[in-house]
Write a protein that holds these residues in place. Sequence first.
Motif, short mmCIF file in Angstrom:
data_model
loop_
_atom_site.label_atom_id
_atom_site.label_comp_id
_atom_site.label_asym_id
_atom_site.label_seq_id
_atom_site.Cartn_x
_atom_site.Cartn_y
_atom_site.Cartn_z
N SER A 1 -1.38 -4.68 48.31
CA SER A 1 -2.40 -5.37 47.54
C SER A 1 -2.94 -6.58 48.29
N GLU A 2 -4.19 -6.90 47.98
CA GLU A 2 -4.85 -8.04 48.63
C GLU A 2 -5.81 -8.66 47.64
N GLU A 3 -5.96 -9.97 47.69
CA GLU A 3 -6.90 -10.67 46.81
C GLU A 3 -8.06 -11.20 47.65
N LEU A 4 -9.28 -10.98 47.14
CA LEU A 4 -10.49 -11.45 47.82
C LEU A 4 -11.23 -12.40 46.88
N PHE A 5 -11.48 -13.61 47.34
CA PHE A 5 -12.17 -14.59 46.52
C PHE A 5 -13.69 -14.43 46.70
N ILE A 6 -14.36 -14.23 45.57
CA ILE A 6 -15.80 -13.99 45.57
C ILE A 6 -16.41 -14.68 44.34
N ASP A 7 -17.74 -14.74 44.29
CA ASP A 7 -18.37 -15.33 43.10
C ASP A 7 -19.18 -14.31 42.31
N GLN A 8 -19.16 -13.02 42.75
CA GLN A 8 -19.88 -12.00 41.99
C GLN A 8 -19.34 -10.61 42.35
N ILE A 9 -19.19 -9.78 41.33
CA ILE A 9 -18.79 -8.38 41.51
C ILE A 9 -19.98 -7.52 41.11
N ILE A 10 -20.40 -6.62 42.01
CA ILE A 10 -21.55 -5.76 41.75
C ILE A 10 -21.07 -4.32 41.67
N LYS B 1 -33.32 -9.17 38.14
CA LYS B 1 -32.93 -9.68 36.83
C LYS B 1 -31.74 -10.63 36.93
N VAL B 2 -30.94 -10.45 37.99
CA VAL B 2 -29.75 -11.28 38.18
C VAL B 2 -29.78 -11.85 39.60
N MET B 3 -29.53 -13.15 39.69
CA MET B 3 -29.46 -13.80 41.00
C MET B 3 -28.19 -13.37 41.71
N PRO B 4 -28.28 -12.88 42.94
CA PRO B 4 -27.06 -12.47 43.65
C PRO B 4 -26.21 -13.66 44.04
N GLY B 5 -24.92 -13.43 44.19
CA GLY B 5 -24.01 -14.48 44.59
C GLY B 5 -24.04 -14.72 46.09
N ARG B 6 -23.37 -15.76 46.50
CA ARG B 6 -23.27 -16.05 47.93
C ARG B 6 -22.19 -15.20 48.59
N ASN B 7 -21.10 -14.97 47.84
CA ASN B 7 -19.99 -14.14 48.32
C ASN B 7 -19.75 -13.04 47.29
N VAL B 8 -20.10 -11.81 47.65
CA VAL B 8 -20.07 -10.75 46.65
C VAL B 8 -19.19 -9.59 47.12
N ALA B 9 -18.65 -8.90 46.12
CA ALA B 9 -17.94 -7.65 46.35
C ALA B 9 -18.72 -6.55 45.66
N ILE B 10 -19.03 -5.50 46.38
CA ILE B 10 -19.73 -4.35 45.80
C ILE B 10 -18.72 -3.23 45.64
N ILE B 11 -18.61 -2.74 44.42
CA ILE B 11 -17.67 -1.66 44.12
C ILE B 11 -18.43 -0.34 44.19
N GLY B 12 -18.18 0.44 45.23
CA GLY B 12 -18.87 1.72 45.42
C GLY B 12 -19.57 1.78 46.76
N GLY B 13 -19.21 2.78 47.58
CA GLY B 13 -19.78 2.91 48.91
C GLY B 13 -20.75 4.07 49.04
N GLY B 14 -21.37 4.45 47.91
CA GLY B 14 -22.41 5.46 47.98
C GLY B 14 -23.72 4.84 48.44
N LEU B 15 -24.80 5.59 48.30
CA LEU B 15 -26.10 5.13 48.79
C LEU B 15 -26.53 3.83 48.12
N VAL B 16 -26.40 3.76 46.79
CA VAL B 16 -26.83 2.55 46.06
C VAL B 16 -26.01 1.35 46.50
N ASN C 1 -12.70 -15.41 39.65
CA ASN C 1 -13.38 -15.69 40.92
C ASN C 1 -12.81 -14.87 42.08
N SER C 2 -12.24 -13.73 41.75
CA SER C 2 -11.67 -12.89 42.80
C SER C 2 -11.47 -11.47 42.29
N ILE C 3 -11.16 -10.58 43.21
CA ILE C 3 -10.74 -9.23 42.85
C ILE C 3 -9.45 -8.93 43.59
#
Length: 644
Positions: free
Chosen positions: A588-597, A504-519, A578-580
């Motif tokens: 603290s650290e800043e990461l530049f991304i184009d999508q947060i999942i 339903k959503v096109m994934p980004g080129r540089n992504v951050a995924i919040i959550g390290g479980g199975l999904v 465009n970051s988290i």
Amino acid sequence: MFKKEMFENMFKPGKIGNLEIKNRLVVPPMLSEYADEEGNLTERYIRYYEEKAKGGFGLIIAEDNAVEPRGAGFTKLPGLWHDSQIEKHKEFTSRIQAYGTKIFVQIYHAGREASESIIGMQPVAPSPVHDPAIFEIPHELTLEEVIELEDKFVASIVRAQKAGYDGIELHGAHGYLINQFVSPFSNKRTDIYGGNLMNRLRFPLNIIKKAYEKVGNDFVITYRISADEFVEGGLTIEDSKIIAPILEDAGIKAIHVSGAVYKTGYLPSAPYQAPTALFSDLAKEIKSVVTIPVIAVNKINTPFVAESILKQGKSDFVAIGRASIADPEFPNKVMEGRLEDIIPCIACDQGCQGYIGVQKPVSCLVNPRTGREGEYNLEKVANPKKVMVIGGGLAGMQAGVVAAIKGHQVEIFEKSDRLGGQWLLAAIPPGKEVFNSFVVYLKGQLDKHNVKVHLNTEVTEEVINTFNPDHIILSAGANPITIPFKGIETNKNVVQANEVLSGKVMPGRNVAIIGGGLVGMETAEHLAVHSSSVTVIEMKETHLEEMAGIPKAFMMKSLEHNKVAIRLGTKLEEIRENSIVFSKNGVSEELFIDQIILAIGSRPNIALEEIIKGKYSYTKAGDITGVADGIISVKEGYEAALNI
């Protein structure tokens, strides 16, 4: 659609020694944890194997039976170390043989792959070298102790013959005691039991020689071999091609070709990510140097794969392991042309190897009846009921099938345009396409048992009242959780993992995924394989806690290969355009991304429960109960239907 003639090689009789086996389908030895803690067989153990004999297998090789208590690498392992155990084994063999199935038993000693926590003493081995997976220094066997152990193996083989077994299999694979003597990876001795190949082979060759002196040369003794250990300094296929003819000359009647040891233990029960029939080429290599029958094993989970191996001449017999756990009627269904009725093994390893790894009795995600054959009654009920199943995920589909088999009038109501629920998304990541086969199977069973399915149907109080069920199975699933972080409400780049996996959503080129479980981790792997750069942020110091060890090992290799960055013990602080911003140990650290999942879990969809509570008889099953686990969801759906 498919005729049994397509599988003619599978159903040709075959011979091992003087024994004629009615077909080429073998159940290999697989731990069940169904024996008691004293090593005795139980009714549960016998009934579990009896289902496979009823199901049409030509040969069953019962799981590891220890030759002494300190040789048991698991808590509820059967044994043949005492004459008092023979009587129950006699009952077992007679019940299996009643179906025309031959029954062998695997004779084994864990050696250094036992643990003091299980056997209550220091494990033993040819050399005082710890197993990489156990990390306990074993006692180095003295010459006298080695000879004593040879005699214990022989005594167990004699008991097996007295108990009525048609033959035995020596467990010379997977890094257990016999393998420990044969392999230079574990045998560092310089006496007559080490130092060169023939000395290392002395232990199994002495057992074979002494055994035949006691049981006679016509009794069938076979040998399971790790044809390649896949470890540095271990046995390779070229070594095993030298060993196999020596074993044949010693009187071994067949060789069962497996591979690996505990260090590489993710291979012998290869999960969904691994190639199909990945040890069949090892079997072919062994077959090229011996004249006795060869048995191929590992991830031979469909009749097409089994027939192909036999047709190519890679082996003389094929071992159907986890697929026989998923469906003990595998042979009969193939013979009758009912391939659509075979419960498909999806090689998830959750209920089999996953449970064994934590010392739990074997179960099966796709077949909750496994190990509960005496508990789950599928006979039709005397008073059928009108049953409404709300939700067409795995739990709802399984409930619908079982309720219909029991004779109830069943209809399923699903708000989306297809059945399968969250399981459809679980089948998206690499290697998990086979998971869809379970959905296809369940859909076929719903059709077969005349379960009416209503798609694109939002269930409301009015819909329930109009249907007016006698009982409701509520399996309405769960909804993804959204976290209240600064910037999340206005940021269009924040999406849910299920939106990406479903397309339903096109994934980004540089992504951050919040959550390290199975999904989260499976989404990470999927996107990395499809060329996204992925960073996973997880607050805990661990990840993939809910994943079985063997598939997890494969996934971790894939994540490393695809350069997925995993930040554990890391807290998300802020979501920017465009970051988290995240922190670890106060930095603290800043990461530049184009999508947060977001992949931080789900919340049960309980709205309908408030409507039906106190008005209708109902049972909950699946993610609505908060489990979010496929094996438990299917079991809950199964039991919900049984208990109507």
